[in-house]
Design a protein around this motif. Structure first.
Motif, mmCIF file in Angstrom:
data_model
loop_
_atom_site.group_PDB
_atom_site.id
_atom_site.type_symbol
_atom_site.label_atom_id
_atom_site.label_comp_id
_atom_site.label_asym_id
_atom_site.label_seq_id
_atom_site.Cartn_x
_atom_site.Cartn_y
_atom_site.Cartn_z
ATOM 1 N N GLY A 213 -2.974 27.813 -5.878
ATOM 2 C CA GLY A 213 -1.753 27.269 -6.446
ATOM 3 C C GLY A 213 -1.882 27.045 -7.933
ATOM 4 O O GLY A 213 -2.767 27.605 -8.595
ATOM 5 N N GLU A 214 -1.034 26.200 -8.462
ATOM 6 C CA GLU A 214 -1.052 25.928 -9.895
ATOM 7 C C GLU A 214 -2.225 25.043 -10.289
ATOM 8 O O GLU A 214 -2.744 25.128 -11.386
ATOM 9 C CB GLU A 214 0.261 25.253 -10.307
ATOM 10 N N GLY A 215 -2.665 24.191 -9.377
ATOM 11 C CA GLY A 215 -3.760 23.275 -9.667
ATOM 12 C C GLY A 215 -5.052 23.684 -8.994
ATOM 13 O O GLY A 215 -5.326 24.868 -8.789
ATOM 14 N N THR B 189 -7.457 38.059 -5.628
ATOM 15 C CA THR B 189 -7.574 36.802 -6.355
ATOM 16 C C THR B 189 -8.627 35.932 -5.679
ATOM 17 O O THR B 189 -9.156 36.275 -4.610
ATOM 18 C CB THR B 189 -6.222 36.060 -6.392
ATOM 19 N N ASP C 207 -0.818 25.484 -3.054
ATOM 20 C CA ASP C 207 0.449 24.761 -3.034
ATOM 21 C C ASP C 207 0.771 24.246 -1.634
ATOM 22 O O ASP C 207 1.342 23.161 -1.473
ATOM 23 C CB ASP C 207 1.582 25.668 -3.532
#
Length: 270
Positions: free
Chosen positions: A122-124, A95, A128
């Protein structure tokens, strides 16, 4: 000069031009193979060497000798955790991860950039969580790496992040006398920081396909001359047949026609 000889001369010139291009490309691949071999030799020489103090390798001038790349060095001092930066879009774990850069104030007063490892996205726009470096006095062993170039596309990064490990740019975001000729990939930390980061893979010793590509270009050059020779020979054979003539093959009557002629002769006799 006849048209045929002129055409053959053009064929030969094309083959020579093609061969010259192949030789240039072959030499380029040979040079890349030599460069890759030198890189592998440097890794084998330095990667597992005994660590030495940073000042023994990078002196007061702050310069890194290219022959010292991958060499382990030790730092003694403390991390400047409040000046931590994240390098975005790094290929780890299948990734686009983040690498964690933390300035380290060495005992000699200079600041050295340490890459402590990587964290998953992370999600943003940020990870995270990022494990913290050890607080207070620490001894860190790193392997030396030269800095990277700025991205050719001119892409930037959000605040607290950088697009590449371009040390002069990072120095402007860091307090103190920052060494800009090299940074270090962490090997060990004493004491250990809070939490674990992803580590770095050892550099590959694969020499790559450059040598085989170089040989292929040489073969292509030879095949060009062989192909032109084949074309010229074909034209010579065809021309010779046109000049000397080709005998017309005698067509043998089919069996059925012969039997019919015999039958007609018998009728005439009757």
């Amino acid at each position: 000069m006849s048209r045929r000889l002129t055409r053959w001369a053009v064929y030969v010139l094309i083959a020579i031009g093609f061969a010259v291009a192949c030789v240039v490309l072959s030499n380029w691949q040979f040079e890349r193979n030599e460069t890759r071999a030198a890189q592998i030799e440097l890794v084998e020489q330095n990667y597992d060497a005994d660590p030495v103090p940073l000042s023994d390798v990078i002196g007061a001038d702050g310069a890194l000798d290219p022959s010292d790349e991958w060499r382990p060095v030790t730092l003694q001092g403390e991390y400047l955790a409040d000046q931590q930066l994240l390098v975005r879009n790094r290929p780890h774990g299948g990734t686009s991860a983040f690498e964690v850069l933390v300035p380290f104030r060495n005992a000699d007063g200079r600041v050295f950039i340490v890459d402590r490892g990587w964290v998953a996205p992370g999600e943003g726009a940020e990870p995270d969580s990022v494990p913290s470096p050890p607080e207070g006095e620490a001894e860190v062993t790193v392997r030396l790496r030269p800095g990277e170039q700025l991205p050719a596309s001119g892409r930037g990064a959000p605040e607290g992040q950088v697009p590449t490990i371009h040390l002069p740019s990072i120095a402007t975001l860091t307090d103190g006398d920052v060494i800009t000729s090299a940074y270090g990939r962490v090997v060990t930390e004493e004491p250990a920081g809070a939490g674990a980061l992803g580590g770095f893979d050892s550099p590959t010793d694969d020499p790559g396909p450059h040598l085989s590509y170089a040989i292929q270009w040489i073969l292509f050059a030879l095949m060009g001359f062989i192909f032109i020779g084949y074309i010229i020979r074909t034209e010579i054979v065809k021309h010779r047949e046109e000049v000397e003539g080709v005998p017309t093959p005698v067509k043998t009557p089919r069996r059925k026609d012969h039997d019919a002629d015999v039958e007609d002769e018998l009728l005439d006799v009757r």
